[in-house]
Enzyme design. Structure first.
Site, PDB file in Angstrom:
ATOM      1  N   GLU A   1      -0.848  15.097  14.654  1.00  0.00           N
ATOM      2  CA  GLU A   1       0.234  15.225  13.553  1.00  0.00           C
ATOM      3  C   GLU A   1      -0.259  16.269  12.721  1.00  0.00           C
ATOM      4  O   GLU A   1      -1.428  16.392  11.975  1.00  0.00           O
ATOM      5  CB  GLU A   1      -0.053  13.509  12.830  1.00  0.00           C
ATOM      6  CG  GLU A   1       1.120  13.527  11.852  1.00  0.00           C
ATOM      7  CD  GLU A   1       0.891  12.113  11.314  1.00  0.00           C
ATOM      8  OE1 GLU A   1       2.106  11.675  10.788  1.00  0.00           O
ATOM      9  OE2 GLU A   1      -0.191  11.664  11.021  1.00  0.00           O
TER      10      GLU A   1
ATOM     11  N   CYS B   1       6.624  11.220   8.383  1.00  0.00           N
ATOM     12  CA  CYS B   1       5.924  10.777   9.506  1.00  0.00           C
ATOM     13  C   CYS B   1       6.523  10.731  10.782  1.00  0.00           C
ATOM     14  O   CYS B   1       6.089  11.123  12.162  1.00  0.00           O
ATOM     15  CB  CYS B   1       5.058   9.463   9.469  1.00  0.00           C
ATOM     16  SG  CYS B   1       6.119   8.145   9.427  1.00  0.00           S
TER      17      CYS B   1
ATOM     18  N   ILE C   1       0.941  -1.172   0.037  1.00  0.00           N
ATOM     19  CA  ILE C   1      -0.164  -0.065  -0.038  1.00  0.00           C
ATOM     20  C   ILE C   1       1.099   1.322   0.137  1.00  0.00           C
ATOM     21  O   ILE C   1       1.873   1.427   0.796  1.00  0.00           O
ATOM     22  CB  ILE C   1      -0.947   0.088   1.365  1.00  0.00           C
ATOM     23  CG1 ILE C   1      -1.611  -1.380   1.380  1.00  0.00           C
ATOM     24  CG2 ILE C   1      -2.067   1.109   1.175  1.00  0.00           C
ATOM     25  CD1 ILE C   1      -2.531  -1.557   0.321  1.00  0.00           C
ATOM     26  N   VAL C   2       0.570   2.138  -0.948  1.00  0.00           N
ATOM     27  CA  VAL C   2       1.481   3.229  -1.252  1.00  0.00           C
ATOM     28  C   VAL C   2       0.828   4.628  -0.666  1.00  0.00           C
ATOM     29  O   VAL C   2      -0.238   4.764  -1.121  1.00  0.00           O
ATOM     30  CB  VAL C   2       1.927   3.318  -2.581  1.00  0.00           C
ATOM     31  CG1 VAL C   2       3.015   4.612  -2.704  1.00  0.00           C
ATOM     32  CG2 VAL C   2       2.524   2.063  -3.078  1.00  0.00           C
ATOM     33  N   PRO C   3       1.240   5.596   0.038  1.00  0.00           N
ATOM     34  CA  PRO C   3       0.614   6.633   0.437  1.00  0.00           C
ATOM     35  C   PRO C   3       1.137   7.940  -0.504  1.00  0.00           C
ATOM     36  O   PRO C   3       1.976   7.726  -1.387  1.00  0.00           O
ATOM     37  CB  PRO C   3       1.513   7.042   1.860  1.00  0.00           C
ATOM     38  CG  PRO C   3       2.864   6.399   1.661  1.00  0.00           C
ATOM     39  CD  PRO C   3       2.703   5.452   1.046  1.00  0.00           C
TER      40      PRO C   3
ATOM     41  N   THR D   1       2.091  10.768   0.367  1.00  0.00           N
ATOM     42  CA  THR D   1       2.934  11.560   0.527  1.00  0.00           C
ATOM     43  C   THR D   1       4.349  11.286   0.061  1.00  0.00           C
ATOM     44  O   THR D   1       5.144  12.244   0.133  1.00  0.00           O
ATOM     45  CB  THR D   1       3.160  11.766   2.124  1.00  0.00           C
ATOM     46  OG1 THR D   1       2.960  10.516   2.765  1.00  0.00           O
ATOM     47  CG2 THR D   1       2.067  12.672   2.712  1.00  0.00           C
ATOM     48  N   ASN D   2       4.431  10.100   0.080  1.00  0.00           N
ATOM     49  CA  ASN D   2       5.764   9.605  -0.426  1.00  0.00           C
ATOM     50  C   ASN D   2       5.492   8.429  -1.566  1.00  0.00           C
ATOM     51  O   ASN D   2       5.671   7.245  -1.566  1.00  0.00           O
ATOM     52  CB  ASN D   2       6.663   8.956   0.703  1.00  0.00           C
ATOM     53  CG  ASN D   2       6.809   9.631   1.726  1.00  0.00           C
ATOM     54  OD1 ASN D   2       7.667  10.627   1.687  1.00  0.00           O
ATOM     55  ND2 ASN D   2       6.132   9.405   2.944  1.00  0.00           N
TER      56      ASN D   2
END
Length: 477
Positions: free
Chosen positions: A340, A250, A114-116, A118-119
């Site tokens: 956060e 993060c 699974i790829v976010p 943000t990156n």
């Protein structure tokens, strides 16, 4: 029409998993040398295309900046490869001759990556590299807001891997990400492990799938500037960390905690180095745009500069502003500054003494970010030891930029873009995730009792021979 899209995405996912399973059947028979050639090729491709992929990621998502995303791509390829190139992952990876035990590395099988958003490119390079180094194929699920750059990254490393001998389908990526596709990926019988990096809902879904999963919780790391710290360096480290890719790592600092006795020195140094302290009215305006109604972070602020976030909230700040800082006195779900913030915004807590600082740090983490990262700037080793034994995190960083230190850029931690949070953070691992987290260990062990009996028999035989020699010597005399 949306129904057709869901069906197509589900079928595409099934096809990719089937190809990955076929690739796994071939990879199972590869030796360490073949696996290492493939992993090295992924590294070289990621490094060669680092700038291109960094630019694509920044343009498509609007998060961060091309230069720092390029640096993350190089880190995910070059630094990770340096850390794993000599690592044994295939066949007998350890032998203990005395205990007569062998450890054999066994690939787990098809991995769901699974790829976010943000990156989106560095995560692909990193996860492809550690997965193939462990002998596993991987199927990526991109974030809907980062499809093009994630697909491009997957295509680049896939082509390089296949050119180096990897079976077709060893690295692939869903081109039409839907919830149906993600569900298919997480629940398919051939998927053996889920490697989840992303939002809380996605990580929870991974752990609820019934599959083994390695997921990471939210980062919300406080940073304690102790009175023994080199304050100019501490401030420099924090600003460097919090502005790197506009705060999208993060592990970056989310709040600063100081004792009253050094508050003025810390404030003056932050101002000197480009931070802007919000007044009460400005802080309220910024707070109104940080979170959505459901309490999740507003994507409009993620990865934006301090000036861009201020403009969004209607707050005027100098163009030279690097980070926005707001005074905070409480931690909780309705206190945005204690949460956060994936952008260059920090909370400032000022406490009366060391005990109240420790209590506040734990409170912040227990509200959000438990198990993730904490940083401390100090030269007093006694206080470092005390806090290290009390703070509920997996990474306790000392005198280093938290975002860079947490992933292993400025520390000797394993270089990784998936940072486990341990049981306290709802994660199955507290490690910086690497290839050894993606294999099973087959133990080969000999019967210990039999070995002991053999040793005893040998000892008895030796003693008997010695007694016989002495008797013979005495009889001659």
């Amino acid at each position: 029409m949306e129904f057709d899209k869901d069906l197509r995405s589900r079928q595409e996912t099934r096809n990719l998993i089937e190809q990955a399973q076929q690739a796994f059947q071939a990879l199972k028979h590869f030796d360490q040398a073949k696996i290492d050639r493939i992993a090295r090729a992924i590294c070289e491709a990621g490094s060669e295309h680092a700038a291109e992929l960094g630019k694509l990621a920044a343009e498509e998502t609007g998060f961060g900046n091309p230069a720092d995303k390029e640096a993350k791509n190089r880190f995910a390829s070059e630094r990770v490869w340096q850390a794993v190139k000599d690592m044994k992952t295939i066949g007998i990876i350890h032998e203990d001759p005395q205990k007569r035990i062998w450890n054999i590395g066994v690939p787990v099988g098809v991995i769901a990556g699974i790829v976010p958003s943000t990156n989106p490119t560095s995560t692909v390079i990193y996860k492809a590299l550690i997965s193939l180094k462990a002998g596993n194929p991987i199927v990526f699920s991109p974030h809907p807001n980062a499809v093009a750059c994630t697909l491009k990254a997957a295509q680049i490393v896939s082509q390089a891997a296949e050119a180096a001998g990897a079976p077709k389908g060893s690295i692939s990526c869903i081109s039409t990400p839907t919830m149906d596709a993600v569900q298919e990926l997480m629940h398919h019988k051939h998927v053996r492990l889920i490697l989840a990096t992303g939002g809380g809902a996605m990580v929870r879904a991974a752990y609820s799938s019934g599959k083994p999963a390695i997921g990471v919780g939210a980062g919300n790391g406080p940073s304690y500037i102790h009175k023994s710290a080199d304050i100019p360096k501490a401030v420099s480290d924090i600003l460097r960390s919090k502005t790197f890719d506009n705060g999208t790592i993060c592990a970056s600092e989310q709040s600063i905690i100081v004792e009253q006795c050094c508050e003025e020195r810390v404030r003056d140094e932050f101002k000197k180095q480009g931070a802007y302290f919000l007044n009460t009215q400005e802080a309220a305006k910024i707070a109104s745009v940080l979170l959505r109604c459901d309490g999740t972070i507003n994507p409009k602020v993620v990865g934006k500069t301090a000036c861009a976030v201020a403009a969004l909230a209607g707050v005027s700040v100098p163009e030279s502003t690097r980070v926005l800082i707001a005074r905070e006195t409480e931690a909780g779900p309705t206190r945005p500054y204690s949460r956060e913030k994936l952008c260059p915004i920090l909370a400032l807590f000022v406490e009366t003494d060391e005990n109240s600082i420790l209590k506040r740090a734990v409170e912040v983490l227990n509200n959000e970010g438990a198990g993730h990262t904490f940083s401390m700037h100090a030269s007093d080793e006694a206080v470092i030891r005390r806090f290290a034994q009390e703070i509920p995190v997996s990474r306790f960083l000392v005198n280093t930029p938290s975002s860079l230190g947490g992933v292993g850029m400025t520390t000797n931690l394993f270089p990784a873009l998936t940072l486990g949070c341990g049981a306290v953070g709802g994660s199955s691992s507290s490690n910086n995730i690497g290839p050894l987290d993606l294999i099973n260990i087959r133990a080969v062990a000999w019967d210990a009792k039999q070995e002991a009996v053999s040793a005893d028999a040998a000892l008895i035989e030796s003693l008997a021979q010695e007694i016989l020699r002495r008797l013979q010597k005495e009889s001659i005399q």
